[in-house]
Motif scaffolding. Structure first.
Motif, PDB file in Angstrom:
ATOM      1  N   UNK A 197       0.808  -1.225   0.000  1.00 53.03           N
ATOM      2  CA  UNK A 197       0.000   0.000   0.000  1.00 53.03           C
ATOM      3  C   UNK A 197       0.839   1.273   0.000  1.00 53.03           C
ATOM      4  N   UNK A 198       1.987   1.253   0.682  1.00 55.33           N
ATOM      5  CA  UNK A 198       2.851   2.434   0.771  1.00 55.33           C
ATOM      6  C   UNK A 198       4.313   1.982   0.648  1.00 55.33           C
ATOM      7  N   UNK A 199       4.784   1.700  -0.559  1.00 53.93           N
ATOM      8  CA  UNK A 199       6.125   1.119  -0.744  1.00 53.93           C
ATOM      9  C   UNK A 199       7.263   1.940  -0.146  1.00 53.93           C
ATOM     10  N   UNK A 200       7.232   3.262  -0.319  1.00 51.94           N
ATOM     11  CA  UNK A 200       8.314   4.087   0.228  1.00 51.94           C
ATOM     12  C   UNK A 200       8.304   4.064   1.750  1.00 51.94           C
ATOM     13  N   UNK A 201       7.135   4.169   2.324  1.00 55.60           N
ATOM     14  CA  UNK A 201       7.009   4.099   3.775  1.00 55.60           C
ATOM     15  C   UNK A 201       7.472   2.742   4.288  1.00 55.60           C
ATOM     16  N   UNK A 202       7.191   1.697   3.526  1.00 57.46           N
ATOM     17  CA  UNK A 202       7.532   0.339   3.954  1.00 57.46           C
ATOM     18  C   UNK A 202       9.024   0.170   4.209  1.00 57.46           C
ATOM     19  N   UNK A 203       9.846   0.782   3.366  1.00 62.41           N
ATOM     20  CA  UNK A 203      11.294   0.616   3.478  1.00 62.41           C
ATOM     21  C   UNK A 203      11.947   1.612   4.430  1.00 62.41           C
ATOM     22  N   UNK A 204      11.212   2.616   4.886  1.00 64.15           N
ATOM     23  CA  UNK A 204      11.817   3.659   5.709  1.00 64.15           C
ATOM     24  C   UNK A 204      12.301   3.128   7.061  1.00 64.15           C
ATOM     25  N   UNK A 205      11.686   2.062   7.539  1.00 63.84           N
ATOM     26  CA  UNK A 205      12.113   1.515   8.821  1.00 63.84           C
ATOM     27  C   UNK A 205      13.545   1.000   8.814  1.00 63.84           C
ATOM     28  N   UNK A 206      14.046   0.646   7.627  1.00 57.68           N
ATOM     29  CA  UNK A 206      15.407   0.136   7.554  1.00 57.68           C
ATOM     30  C   UNK A 206      16.452   1.215   7.809  1.00 57.68           C
ATOM     31  N   UNK A 207      16.072   2.489   7.674  1.00 56.30           N
ATOM     32  CA  UNK A 207      17.001   3.570   8.019  1.00 56.30           C
ATOM     33  C   UNK A 207      17.293   3.534   9.520  1.00 56.30           C
ATOM     34  N   UNK A 208      16.247   3.341  10.320  1.00 58.17           N
ATOM     35  CA  UNK A 208      16.429   3.235  11.763  1.00 58.17           C
ATOM     36  C   UNK A 208      17.220   1.982  12.135  1.00 58.17           C
ATOM     37  N   UNK A 209      16.967   0.882  11.416  1.00 55.29           N
ATOM     38  CA  UNK A 209      17.679  -0.363  11.696  1.00 55.29           C
ATOM     39  C   UNK A 209      19.176  -0.233  11.395  1.00 55.29           C
ATOM     40  N   UNK A 210      19.498   0.357  10.248  1.00 56.29           N
ATOM     41  CA  UNK A 210      20.906   0.562   9.891  1.00 56.29           C
ATOM     42  C   UNK A 210      21.582   1.501  10.876  1.00 56.29           C
ATOM     43  N   UNK A 211      20.854   2.539  11.290  1.00 61.64           N
ATOM     44  CA  UNK A 211      21.410   3.469  12.269  1.00 61.64           C
ATOM     45  C   UNK A 211      21.700   2.789  13.596  1.00 61.64           C
ATOM     46  N   UNK A 212      20.803   1.899  14.012  1.00 64.22           N
ATOM     47  CA  UNK A 212      21.012   1.165  15.262  1.00 64.22           C
ATOM     48  C   UNK A 212      22.273   0.314  15.187  1.00 64.22           C
ATOM     49  N   UNK A 213      22.441  -0.400  14.083  1.00 66.78           N
ATOM     50  CA  UNK A 213      23.628  -1.236  13.923  1.00 66.78           C
ATOM     51  C   UNK A 213      24.909  -0.423  13.934  1.00 66.78           C
ATOM     52  N   UNK A 214      24.899   0.718  13.258  1.00 69.61           N
ATOM     53  CA  UNK A 214      26.093   1.574  13.215  1.00 69.61           C
ATOM     54  C   UNK A 214      26.436   2.110  14.605  1.00 69.61           C
ATOM     55  N   UNK A 215      25.419   2.509  15.358  1.00 69.43           N
ATOM     56  CA  UNK A 215      25.662   3.038  16.698  1.00 69.43           C
ATOM     57  C   UNK A 215      26.233   1.971  17.628  1.00 69.43           C
TER      58      UNK A 215
END
Length: 282
Positions: A197-215
């Motif tokens: 339903x919202x493809x761009x919104x669907x992938x936005x959560x991975x920005x937070x996930x990548x940020x968590x791993x980097x931190x």
């Protein structure tokens, strides 16, 4: 002595078998429904039943793709290869950690402790606000609880088997990264809920996930391999939850029935305990 490559092979096989077995069970239940098998006799609705909330339309089940298994399994395998002192990943882990420490020796933040939950919290909040997803906010919460339980139990079990020392030397529970696993489980939940339903919104959560791993790496809490494996465990945990939920729904639900009793798996990462949440609706 560090574990050999037998551990990553076992972890990858365990993940694939867990999801594949659940998928087969879901397909068998789909076939039974399509064959027109009679439903079991109805019971008195005044007696509490163990029910799972129904979607507006019958849940068709979640079907895995090849990429859905191979990508996270590969992340687990690559990360786990760093447990062997003779592997290129081991050298990359330590050289990366050394460079980060030299550039940021006093880096600290608490953001990663909350950022890991952001995609899942945002998903439930958006669905509660009326943004169309695959499930309702309540159903999404149940799926996330299942995913969190699988992820938490898996990561803690592997941590106590691998016994890898953290970059900061505080303990030997570095592999895999639990924070990263939580973050990627949340991100995959968001992707699967909104991908149609919202493809761009669907992938936005991975920005937070990548940020968590980097931190986690910048705080000297994990190596790169720990983060990679944690990401794979998190993704597979959520995919397994999407396979399990329809099975529970068809097993413990009846059409037009209001749930009286709900049982949800629970895991406390701080106290390292697992249990079941019991809810009764009067």
């Amino acid at each position: 002595m560090r574990p050999t490559l037998k551990l990553p092979i076992c972890v990858a096989l365990w993940s694939v078998l867990l999801i594949s077995g659940t998928d087969c069970l879901a397909q068998r239940l789909d076939f039974a429904t399509a064959s027109g098998n009679p439903e079991p006799p109805s019971r008195d609705t005044t007696v509490p039943h163990f029910l799972i909330p129904q979607t507006v339309e019958p849940e068709r089940g979640f079907h895995l793709t090849a990429a859905g298994i191979t990508i996270p399994a590969a992340l687990i395998g690559i990360g786990a290869s760093g447990l062997s002192t003779n592997s290129p990943m081991y050298k990359l882990n330590h050289s990366t950690a050394k460079e980060i420490y030299e550039d940021h020796p006093h880096f600290y933040t608490w953001v990663d402790d909350y950022l890991k939950y952001l995609p899942a919290a945002a998903t439930a909040a958006l669905e509660a606000a009326g943004v169309k997803g695959k499930h309702t906010a309540g159903q999404t919460a149940i799926i996330y609880a299942i995913s969190y339980a699988i992820m938490g139990i898996s990561t803690e079990a592997v941590k106590h088997i691998a016994r890898e020392t953290r970059p900061d030397g505080t303990d030997d529970l570095s592999f895999p990264s639990g924070h990263t696993a939580t973050a990627f489980a949340s991100a995959e939940l968001m992707r699967l809920e909104f991908k149609d339903t919202h493809p761009l919104l669907a992938w936005s959560g991975y920005l937070a996930a990548l940020g968590t791993g980097a931190l986690r790496m910048y705080k000297q809490r994990h190596y790169a391999g720990d983060v990679a494996a944690g990401a794979g465990v998190g993704i597979l945990s959520t995919e397994a939850a999407y396979l399990i939920y329809p099975v529970l729904q068809r097993t413990f639900s009846r059409k037009q029935a209001t749930p009286k009793v709900v049982l949800l798996p629970a895991y406390d990462a701080q106290w390292k305990t697992a249990g079941v949440n019991f809810t009764y609706h009067f």
